[in-house]
Design an enzyme around this catalytic site. Structure first.
Site, mmCIF file in Angstrom:
data_model
loop_
_atom_site.group_PDB
_atom_site.id
_atom_site.type_symbol
_atom_site.label_atom_id
_atom_site.label_comp_id
_atom_site.label_asym_id
_atom_site.label_seq_id
_atom_site.Cartn_x
_atom_site.Cartn_y
_atom_site.Cartn_z
ATOM 1 N N ASP A 16 -5.858 89.546 4.539
ATOM 2 C CA ASP A 16 -4.667 90.324 4.051
ATOM 3 C C ASP A 16 -4.236 89.627 2.807
ATOM 4 O O ASP A 16 -4.986 88.759 2.318
ATOM 5 C CB ASP A 16 -3.878 90.434 5.125
ATOM 6 C CG ASP A 16 -2.918 89.178 5.511
ATOM 7 O OD1 ASP A 16 -3.230 87.908 4.812
ATOM 8 O OD2 ASP A 16 -1.977 89.211 6.345
ATOM 9 N N HIS A 75 -19.894 74.957 20.782
ATOM 10 C CA HIS A 75 -19.753 75.453 22.168
ATOM 11 C C HIS A 75 -19.233 76.834 22.557
ATOM 12 O O HIS A 75 -19.474 77.030 23.630
ATOM 13 C CB HIS A 75 -18.588 74.115 22.455
ATOM 14 C CG HIS A 75 -19.076 72.901 22.640
ATOM 15 N ND1 HIS A 75 -18.208 71.804 23.139
ATOM 16 C CD2 HIS A 75 -20.174 72.338 22.323
ATOM 17 C CE1 HIS A 75 -19.019 70.665 23.311
ATOM 18 N NE2 HIS A 75 -20.066 70.771 22.691
ATOM 19 N N ASN A 76 -18.473 77.258 21.397
ATOM 20 C CA ASN A 76 -17.882 78.665 21.862
ATOM 21 C C ASN A 76 -18.685 79.855 21.357
ATOM 22 O O ASN A 76 -18.336 80.844 21.686
ATOM 23 C CB ASN A 76 -16.627 78.908 21.351
ATOM 24 C CG ASN A 76 -15.601 77.647 21.644
ATOM 25 O OD1 ASN A 76 -15.074 76.969 20.638
ATOM 26 N ND2 ASN A 76 -15.347 77.153 22.823
ATOM 27 N N CYS A 115 -5.732 85.200 6.973
ATOM 28 C CA CYS A 115 -4.133 85.828 6.672
ATOM 29 C C CYS A 115 -3.384 84.759 6.385
ATOM 30 O O CYS A 115 -4.000 83.732 5.856
ATOM 31 C CB CYS A 115 -3.887 86.611 7.833
ATOM 32 S SG CYS A 115 -3.601 85.481 9.345
ATOM 33 N N GLY A 116 -2.255 84.836 6.599
ATOM 34 C CA GLY A 116 -1.394 83.640 6.067
ATOM 35 C C GLY A 116 -1.390 82.584 6.840
ATOM 36 O O GLY A 116 -1.523 81.411 6.318
ATOM 37 N N THR A 117 -1.490 82.779 8.223
ATOM 38 C CA THR A 117 -1.455 81.487 9.255
ATOM 39 C C THR A 117 -2.884 81.356 9.715
ATOM 40 O O THR A 117 -3.341 80.526 10.171
ATOM 41 C CB THR A 117 -0.573 81.590 10.439
ATOM 42 O OG1 THR A 117 -0.900 82.914 10.968
ATOM 43 C CG2 THR A 117 0.862 81.681 9.637
ATOM 44 N N GLY A 118 -3.573 82.719 9.600
ATOM 45 C CA GLY A 118 -4.966 82.813 10.265
ATOM 46 C C GLY A 118 -4.839 83.349 11.706
ATOM 47 O O GLY A 118 -5.810 83.552 12.541
ATOM 48 N N VAL A 119 -3.502 83.218 12.445
ATOM 49 C CA VAL A 119 -3.394 83.536 13.730
ATOM 50 C C VAL A 119 -3.413 84.863 13.943
ATOM 51 O O VAL A 119 -4.149 85.438 14.982
ATOM 52 C CB VAL A 119 -1.953 82.931 14.336
ATOM 53 C CG1 VAL A 119 -1.610 83.396 15.557
ATOM 54 C CG2 VAL A 119 -2.054 81.207 14.086
ATOM 55 N N GLY A 120 -2.536 85.780 13.301
ATOM 56 C CA GLY A 120 -2.605 87.401 13.391
ATOM 57 C C GLY A 120 -4.162 87.859 13.348
ATOM 58 O O GLY A 120 -4.418 88.705 14.407
ATOM 59 N N ARG A 126 -24.779 74.411 29.226
ATOM 60 C CA ARG A 126 -23.686 74.682 30.181
ATOM 61 C C ARG A 126 -22.475 75.468 29.304
ATOM 62 O O ARG A 126 -21.739 76.149 29.956
ATOM 63 C CB ARG A 126 -23.070 73.515 30.540
ATOM 64 C CG ARG A 126 -22.402 72.495 29.246
ATOM 65 C CD ARG A 126 -22.141 71.084 29.713
ATOM 66 N NE ARG A 126 -21.451 70.326 28.765
ATOM 67 C CZ ARG A 126 -21.916 69.438 27.784
ATOM 68 N NH1 ARG A 126 -23.012 69.831 27.757
ATOM 69 N NH2 ARG A 126 -21.225 68.932 27.038
ATOM 70 N N HIS A 127 -22.623 75.530 27.873
ATOM 71 C CA HIS A 127 -21.693 76.234 27.217
ATOM 72 C C HIS A 127 -21.907 77.769 27.058
ATOM 73 O O HIS A 127 -21.082 78.507 27.053
ATOM 74 C CB HIS A 127 -21.671 75.664 25.457
ATOM 75 C CG HIS A 127 -21.740 74.279 25.561
ATOM 76 N ND1 HIS A 127 -20.426 73.488 25.696
ATOM 77 C CD2 HIS A 127 -22.399 73.315 25.146
ATOM 78 C CE1 HIS A 127 -20.269 72.371 25.671
ATOM 79 N NE2 HIS A 127 -21.598 72.035 25.206
ATOM 80 N N ARG A 149 -20.221 79.016 29.800
ATOM 81 C CA ARG A 149 -18.841 79.413 29.752
ATOM 82 C C ARG A 149 -18.511 80.516 28.691
ATOM 83 O O ARG A 149 -17.553 81.563 29.026
ATOM 84 C CB ARG A 149 -18.165 78.168 29.289
ATOM 85 C CG ARG A 149 -18.114 77.060 30.398
ATOM 86 C CD ARG A 149 -18.022 75.641 29.678
ATOM 87 N NE ARG A 149 -18.395 74.572 30.717
ATOM 88 C CZ ARG A 149 -18.469 73.236 30.340
ATOM 89 N NH1 ARG A 149 -18.555 72.783 29.264
ATOM 90 N NH2 ARG A 149 -18.781 72.266 31.364
ATOM 91 N N ARG A 166 -2.311 80.242 3.509
ATOM 92 C CA ARG A 166 -0.767 79.622 3.382
ATOM 93 C C ARG A 166 -1.056 78.020 4.247
ATOM 94 O O ARG A 166 0.093 77.569 4.220
ATOM 95 C CB ARG A 166 0.461 80.486 3.801
ATOM 96 C CG ARG A 166 0.525 81.513 3.389
ATOM 97 C CD ARG A 166 1.445 82.677 3.760
ATOM 98 N NE ARG A 166 1.438 83.653 2.981
ATOM 99 C CZ ARG A 166 1.996 85.068 3.383
ATOM 100 N NH1 ARG A 166 2.551 85.020 4.568
ATOM 101 N NH2 ARG A 166 2.024 86.006 2.814
#
Ligand code: RB5
Length: 148
Positions: free
Chosen positions: A8, A98-99, A65-70, A132-133, A136, A109
């Site tokens: 964004d 692992h993921n 994005c700004g934080t990467g979270v949204g 094992r990963h 999960r 930001r």
């Protein structure tokens, strides 16, 4: 490896920097926008980028994005997507190992251009360890499918 990249307005400048960096490293990069610093909505970008992974056109994605979270929250609502928001290289490496994260997210930001390049290198340089990963990760996908 073909990658999809998107951001964004909060991640636009970092996206532009990383596109050149990734191209120099030999990656084919599909850019789903945004294409200016004008304000836009990160879920639209996340959806467009994840569609490229869901279709098989791109193997992995980078979203900013700004934080990467949204943008990571939005990406994780897309079927088959495992997006990890990282601001350190250890996490960026291990989320591949692992993921089996197929999307790396960070904040324009939060991290600078130098760290962003290191995050991308750490993430792209690893492979999923399975074993094992996988058990999960399969359970994560079972939650998505409603079978767990
Ligand atoms: C946009 O101002 C900002 O909210 C967005 O880039 C992101 O940080 C949201 O998580």
């Amino acid at each position: 490896m073909k990658l999809v990249i998107g951001a964004d307005h909060g991640g636009y400048e970092l996206k532009e920097d990383l596109k050149g960096y990734l191209a120099e490293k030999g990656y084919e990069v599909e850019d789903v926008g945004t294409f200016s610093t004008a304000s836009c909505d990160y879920p639209d970008i996340a959806k467009a980028a994840c569609a490229k992974i869901q279709s098989g056109e791109c193997e992995r994605g980078i979203l900013i994005c700004g934080t990467g979270v949204g943008i990571s929250m939005a990406a994780n609502k897309c079927k088959g997507i495992r997006a990890a928001c990282c601001s350190d290289t250890f996490t960026a490496r291990y989320t591949r190992m692992h993921n089996d994260a197929n999307v790396l997210c960070f904040g324009g930001r939060v991290v600078g251009a130098g760290l962003a390049r290191e995050l991308v290198d750490a993430y792209l340089g690893e492979t999923f360890q399975g074993g094992r990963h996988k058990v999960r990760v399969d359970k994560i996908m079972a939650i998505e499918a409603g079978t767990l």
